[in-house]
Each structure stands twice: as structure tokens, then as C-alpha cells.
Design a protein around this motif. Structure first.
Motif, PDB file in Angstrom:
ATOM      1  N   ASN A 122       0.834  -1.314  -0.116  1.00 62.40           N
ATOM      2  CA  ASN A 122       0.123   0.190   0.096  1.00 62.40           C
ATOM      3  C   ASN A 122       0.837   1.045  -0.012  1.00 62.40           C
ATOM      4  N   ARG A 123       1.884   1.058   0.671  1.00 63.41           N
ATOM      5  CA  ARG A 123       2.771   2.403   0.661  1.00 63.41           C
ATOM      6  C   ARG A 123       3.572   2.553  -0.721  1.00 63.41           C
ATOM      7  N   ALA A 124       3.647   1.548  -1.393  1.00 61.30           N
ATOM      8  CA  ALA A 124       4.351   1.696  -2.868  1.00 61.30           C
ATOM      9  C   ALA A 124       3.173   2.387  -3.629  1.00 61.30           C
ATOM     10  N   VAL A 125       1.980   1.984  -3.626  1.00 60.54           N
ATOM     11  CA  VAL A 125       0.987   2.729  -4.459  1.00 60.54           C
ATOM     12  C   VAL A 125       1.156   4.102  -4.063  1.00 60.54           C
ATOM     13  N   ALA A 126       0.938   4.543  -2.778  1.00 57.68           N
ATOM     14  CA  ALA A 126       1.037   6.153  -2.353  1.00 57.68           C
ATOM     15  C   ALA A 126       2.496   6.624  -2.967  1.00 57.68           C
ATOM     16  N   VAL A 127       3.485   6.153  -2.899  1.00 55.31           N
ATOM     17  CA  VAL A 127       4.710   6.535  -2.997  1.00 55.31           C
ATOM     18  C   VAL A 127       4.841   6.753  -4.710  1.00 55.31           C
ATOM     19  N   GLY A 128       4.175   5.758  -5.393  1.00 57.71           N
ATOM     20  CA  GLY A 128       3.795   5.951  -6.839  1.00 57.71           C
ATOM     21  C   GLY A 128       3.057   7.061  -7.119  1.00 57.71           C
ATOM     22  N   MET A 129       2.219   7.411  -6.412  1.00 55.39           N
ATOM     23  CA  MET A 129       1.059   8.472  -6.783  1.00 55.39           C
ATOM     24  C   MET A 129       1.857   9.681  -6.409  1.00 55.39           C
ATOM     25  N   ALA A 130       2.600   9.763  -5.311  1.00 55.15           N
ATOM     26  CA  ALA A 130       3.320  11.034  -4.863  1.00 55.15           C
ATOM     27  C   ALA A 130       4.514  11.460  -5.642  1.00 55.15           C
ATOM     28  N   ASP A 131       5.321  10.300  -5.850  1.00 50.57           N
ATOM     29  CA  ASP A 131       6.886  10.591  -6.528  1.00 50.57           C
ATOM     30  C   ASP A 131       6.986  10.230  -7.851  1.00 50.57           C
ATOM     31  N   ASP A 184      -0.697  -1.147 -12.751  1.00 50.29           N
ATOM     32  CA  ASP A 184      -1.513   0.042 -12.563  1.00 50.29           C
ATOM     33  C   ASP A 184      -0.352   0.965 -12.712  1.00 50.29           C
ATOM     34  N   LEU A 185       0.871   0.839 -12.118  1.00 53.31           N
ATOM     35  CA  LEU A 185       1.879   1.511 -12.099  1.00 53.31           C
ATOM     36  C   LEU A 185       2.508   1.732 -13.377  1.00 53.31           C
ATOM     37  N   LEU A 186       2.749   0.645 -14.224  1.00 54.59           N
ATOM     38  CA  LEU A 186       3.295   0.466 -15.561  1.00 54.59           C
ATOM     39  C   LEU A 186       2.395   1.214 -16.445  1.00 54.59           C
ATOM     40  N   ARG A 187       0.957   1.099 -16.262  1.00 55.95           N
ATOM     41  CA  ARG A 187      -0.098   1.858 -17.128  1.00 55.95           C
ATOM     42  C   ARG A 187       0.144   3.263 -17.030  1.00 55.95           C
ATOM     43  N   ARG A 188       0.149   3.823 -15.622  1.00 57.16           N
ATOM     44  CA  ARG A 188       0.408   5.245 -15.706  1.00 57.16           C
ATOM     45  C   ARG A 188       1.638   5.763 -16.071  1.00 57.16           C
ATOM     46  N   ALA A 189       2.756   4.724 -16.307  1.00 54.98           N
ATOM     47  CA  ALA A 189       4.128   5.165 -16.810  1.00 54.98           C
ATOM     48  C   ALA A 189       4.004   5.271 -18.166  1.00 54.98           C
ATOM     49  N   GLY A 190       2.754   4.672 -18.971  1.00 52.67           N
ATOM     50  CA  GLY A 190       2.835   4.533 -20.305  1.00 52.67           C
ATOM     51  C   GLY A 190       3.201   3.298 -20.964  1.00 52.67           C
ATOM     52  N   ARG A 191       3.784   2.266 -20.074  1.00 51.75           N
ATOM     53  CA  ARG A 191       4.456   1.077 -20.457  1.00 51.75           C
ATOM     54  C   ARG A 191       3.412  -0.076 -20.651  1.00 51.75           C
ATOM     55  N   PRO A 242       5.466   6.845 -11.096  1.00 52.35           N
ATOM     56  CA  PRO A 242       5.058   5.440 -11.014  1.00 52.35           C
ATOM     57  C   PRO A 242       6.721   4.798 -10.822  1.00 52.35           C
ATOM     58  N   ASP A 243       7.536   5.313 -11.390  1.00 51.00           N
ATOM     59  CA  ASP A 243       9.031   4.542 -11.177  1.00 51.00           C
ATOM     60  C   ASP A 243       9.276   4.452  -9.555  1.00 51.00           C
ATOM     61  N   ALA A 244       9.219   5.366  -8.942  1.00 48.92           N
ATOM     62  CA  ALA A 244       9.393   5.299  -7.527  1.00 48.92           C
ATOM     63  C   ALA A 244       8.517   4.136  -6.829  1.00 48.92           C
ATOM     64  N   GLY A 245       7.086   4.061  -7.189  1.00 46.57           N
ATOM     65  CA  GLY A 245       6.443   2.890  -6.612  1.00 46.57           C
ATOM     66  C   GLY A 245       6.718   1.554  -7.225  1.00 46.57           C
ATOM     67  N   LEU A 246       7.353   1.495  -8.434  1.00 46.39           N
ATOM     68  CA  LEU A 246       7.713   0.240  -9.142  1.00 46.39           C
ATOM     69  C   LEU A 246       8.893  -0.341  -8.537  1.00 46.39           C
ATOM     70  N   ALA A 247       9.619   0.345  -8.126  1.00 41.78           N
ATOM     71  CA  ALA A 247      11.038   0.144  -7.332  1.00 41.78           C
ATOM     72  C   ALA A 247      10.474  -0.778  -6.006  1.00 41.78           C
ATOM     73  N   LEU A 248       9.638  -0.130  -5.258  1.00 37.41           N
ATOM     74  CA  LEU A 248       9.158  -0.549  -4.057  1.00 37.41           C
ATOM     75  C   LEU A 248       8.596  -2.182  -4.348  1.00 37.41           C
ATOM     76  N   VAL A 249       7.778  -2.032  -5.542  1.00 35.47           N
ATOM     77  CA  VAL A 249       7.012  -3.453  -5.796  1.00 35.47           C
ATOM     78  C   VAL A 249       7.904  -4.284  -6.241  1.00 35.47           C
ATOM     79  N   ALA A 250       8.839  -3.949  -6.830  1.00 41.51           N
ATOM     80  CA  ALA A 250      10.190  -4.876  -7.393  1.00 41.51           C
ATOM     81  C   ALA A 250      10.840  -5.675  -6.110  1.00 41.51           C
ATOM     82  N   GLU A 251      10.949  -4.940  -4.947  1.00 45.10           N
ATOM     83  CA  GLU A 251      11.488  -5.342  -3.766  1.00 45.10           C
ATOM     84  C   GLU A 251      10.672  -6.391  -3.212  1.00 45.10           C
ATOM     85  N   LEU A 252       9.342  -6.390  -3.171  1.00 45.93           N
ATOM     86  CA  LEU A 252       8.204  -7.266  -2.615  1.00 45.93           C
ATOM     87  C   LEU A 252       8.095  -8.498  -3.473  1.00 45.93           C
TER      88      LEU A 252
END
Length: 425
Positions: A345-354, A384-391, A356-366
């Protein structure tokens, strides 16, 4: 006619299962017998209600039928004359053999010194006895009070079904062997069970707010029951900030429950919900409770989650959501609940605040750790983060993985829609 009766029995199961089972457990002290007789009563309802019509008070009919069935079993198995006499007297005194009885499940039990005449709340406190492991407390209550199946509870806990089945059996055996009383404990013993009870109510609400399986996204009766019991608990423990925090959290989430699906039953994301249709009075009550809890100066996980929910409900538009504050709150929540789901959930929030790439980095750790491999929201979040990043090509692959894991039909339709959008793009 058959369809209407099946719908009535289904509605009665959702509304009355917990009360019927709780009453039978108080009556017999036998958890397995209580569930067996409750199941038998619902099965009989399908036949009897087709023939005689749906009774005016389905809950009383089901309780009477289940209780009579329990009496028959006790007689046949010769459990003991003393217990049989006690049960028979109790049944007579409750008036359950009258066809139009005035049975009230909230009448106080004369042997219960708590003054709380609610079988379901007594059931929760029995399940949450400190002699039981915390996971067993929550699972047992979800099984007996909410009527969740073992597979549903296993999915909620992210454990194999066999593991959950063994956990439930051991918990019932321990309650029986240890002679754990079926009652709300006196005031001085309430704090030692607070964590388990709050956990039960939280998961009960969550199962209603976002069902793990089934056709619909929600099971409103479970959410309503969790809120009702949380209110009772708040009256019992008005000075406990985490109790107020939990009630605030449930109300803040429930305030927008009516906008989470559209007219077709399809999921509507938070950013697309009609905020003018949120229940403002419920949201205001939740916010006031949160403020009261925070003034106690003892923050805890439910107060923090309520603060996160308040960030969403106070934002006039999705674009005005303070995602940086939400990410910080999830960081604080990790101190109390260091779980992979909180980190997601924090990864989602970070992705929205900073971004998508910042959120994806946290998702990759998980993903590398593997703890959430069977949790459909991990690949769904990545998608969802990849979609928002256009990937979109990578997003489509992640949506496909999420679809392999999802159990709820409404969530499945939403993911299929997103997958089609990515492929089209």
C-alpha cells in the motif's frame, strides 16, 4: 417461486448465520454441533419455506429449528441428563418453541456479569481468549460469526486451505479442553483481549468491503455487523483510543461504500468515484472519532489507518489527494504492522506522490521477496503503475498475472477491462 425462496434463504444466511451459531454455542458449548445444526436449519429452510412460505421472522425460525435439532442430537448421543435439562429449560424460558415467539438474542445471560446481552459479542470475546494464538482467534470468529468458508479465510490470511483447516480444529479443541467461558470478560480483563477483538472486527469489515470471492465486490451485511459490534465495543471501552480508531476507520471507509460499484456491479476506482455521493454524515462521525482518539496521545495502527482514510475522504477531488502525507502515514504504520501488504500500500502511495517509477521500485522489492506471490493485488499494483508510466505492453503482462490469481468476479471484470485497454493502446 423457487428463486425467491433461494434468495430469501441466502439473505437470511448473510444476516442471521452469526446470531444462530452464537446462540447455539451458548446453549450447547459445542462449536462443531452449533455449526452443524445451523447448516441443517438453513437446508431445511429451503424445503419448508417453499411449502409454507417465508416466515415473518426468518432469524427466529432458523434459531428455533437449529435449537430443536441440537436437542435431538444431544438426546441421541446421551451427552448427559444434566446438560439436557439445562438446555430444555433454557429453550423453554426463551420461548423458542412457540411458533410466533418473542425471542430476543440480546437479552442478557443471567450467568454473564458483563451486562452485555449480545451473543455475537460474547462469541468474539470467547474466540479472542489470550490462550489462543492471534491468528486462531481471528480465523475462528470469521468462521463462526461471519459464516466464511475455510477457503475464504485461508485466502484472507494468505495461507494454504489445509493449514487454515488445522488451525480452526485446534482452536475449537483448545476452547473445549481449557473450558474457556462463553462471555464478555469483566472490565479489568478487557484490555488483554482488545487486540484480538479489534483484529476480528477489522477483518470482518474487510470481507464485507472487498469480498475475497463470489460474484459481488461487497458483502454489505458483514460490514454493517462489524460496525455495529465496533459501536458496542466503543461503549464498553470509551477510553481506549484504538477502539475509537477502529470505529473511525470503518465509518470512513463505509462512507464511500455506495460508490465503489456502478449500476452493473462493476468496480469503480477511488479516483473515479462520485465524491458528492459519499455519506458525509458517516464521514464526519468517523473524523470526529479519530480526533477524539488522537487526543488520547496513544497512537496505534487503527488510528493511523483511519488518518489515511481521512486523507481520502477530505480531498474534494482525486487530484487534491495528499499522497505524500498518505505515504508518510504508511511509513508510520509499518512500525506497528511490518507486513508486506502495508508495504504494498505504501508503494501505491509513493507511486502516486513521487511518480510510477518510485512505486515500481518498491513493488520490485516485494516481488523479489516472494511473500505476496499468491496475492493478486501485487501484480495488479505493478500493472497500474506501469499503465500510468505509459508502459502498456508490460502492464498488460502484469494484468494477465493478476487475472490468474483473482477470485472475485467484480475485480476480475475490472482487471479484464484494464487489460483490454492496455492491449488496445
Amino acid at each position: 417461486m423457487n428463486d425467491s425462496v433461494e434468495e430469501a434463504v441466502g439473505a437470511a444466511f448473510r444476516e442471521e448465520w452469526g446470531q444462530v451459531v452464537a446462540t447455539l454455542i451458548r446453549m450447547t458449548g459445542d462449536w462443531d454441533l452449533a455449526e452443524e445444526c445451523a447448516q441443517d436449519a438453513f437446508a431445511q429452510a429451503l424445503d419448508r419455506w417453499r411449502r409454507d412460505g417465508v416466515p415473518r421472522r426468518p432469524g427466529a425460525w432458523l434459531t428455533t429449528t437449529a435449537r430443536n435439532r441440537a436437542l435431538d442430537v444431544l438426546r441421541r448421543e446421551a451427552v448427559g441428563a444434566r446438560k439436557l435439562r439445562e438446555v430444555a429449560v433454557s429453550a423453554r424460558d426463551d420461548g423458542l418453541y412457540e411458533p410466533h415467539n418473542s425471542y430476543n438474542p440480546y437479552e442478557p445471560d443471567p450467568d454473564d456479569d458483563s451486562g452485555v446481552g449480545d451473543d455475537r459479542l460474547r462469541l468474539i470475546f470467547t474466540c479472542c481468549h489470550p490462550a489462543l494464538a492471534i491468528e486462531a482467534r481471528v480465523a475462528l470468529t470469521l468462521r463462526t460469526l461471519a459464516g466464511l468458508t475455510t477457503p475464504e479465510i485461508a485466502r484472507a490470511f494468505l495461507v494454504p486451505e489445509a493449514t487454515m483447516a488445522q488451525r480452526l480444529v485446534r482452536a475449537k479443541r483448545k476452547i473445549r479442553n481449557a473450558g474457556i467461558p462463553y462471555r464478555v470478560p469483566p472490565a479489568h480483563l478487557l484490555p488483554e483481549r482488545t487486540t484480538g477483538v479489534l483484529g476480528v472486527l477489522y477483518l470482518l469489515f474487510n470481507e464485507g468491503y472487498a469480498a475475497t470471492a463470489g460474484a459481488g465486490l461487497t458483502r454489505a451485511n458483514l460490514s454493517a455487523e462489524a460496525i455495529r459490534l465496533a459501536r458496542v465495543l466503543a461503549r464498553l471501552m470509551p477510553d481506549e483510543p484504538e477502539v475509537l480508531g477502529l470505529l473511525a476507520l470503518l465509518l470512513l471507509h463505509d462512507a464511500r461504500s455506495g460508490t465503489r460499484v456502478d449500476a452493473s456491479g462493476d468496480l469503480v476506482t477511488l479516483e473515479d468515484q462520485d465524491r458528492t455521493a459519499w455519506d458525509t454524515s458517516e464521514a464526519a462521525e468517523g473524523a470526529a472519532l479519530l480526533e477524539t482518539a488522537l487526543r488520547r496521545g496513544r497512537p496505534g495502527p487503527y488510528q493511523i489507518q483511519a488518518a489515511i482514510a481521512a486523507c481520502h475522504t477530505t480531498a474534494a477531488t482525486a487530484d487534491q489527494t495528499d499522497w505524500a502525507d498518505i505515504a508518510a502515514l504508511y511509513g508510520e504504520l509499518r512500525r506497528f504492522v511490518p507486513s508486506a501488504v502495508v508495504r504494498l500500500n505504501r508503494a501505491v502511495a509513493v507511486g502516486m506522490a513521487d511518480g510510477p517509477d518510485a512505486g515500481l521500485a518498491l513493488v520490485a522489492e516485494l516481488e523479489e521477496e516472494g511473500e505476496l506471490d499468491a496475492y493478486h493485488l501485487l501484480p495488479a499494483t505493478r500493472a497500474d503503475l506501469l499503465r500510468r508510466a505509459g508502459r502498456t505492453t508490460e502492464a498488460a503482462e502484469a494484468y494477465g498475472r493478476a487475472l490468474e490469481l483473482v477470485e472475485n468476479a467484480a475485480e476480475r471484470r475490472f482487471l479484464e477491462k484494464r487489460l483490454a485497454e492496455c492491449r488496445s493502446a
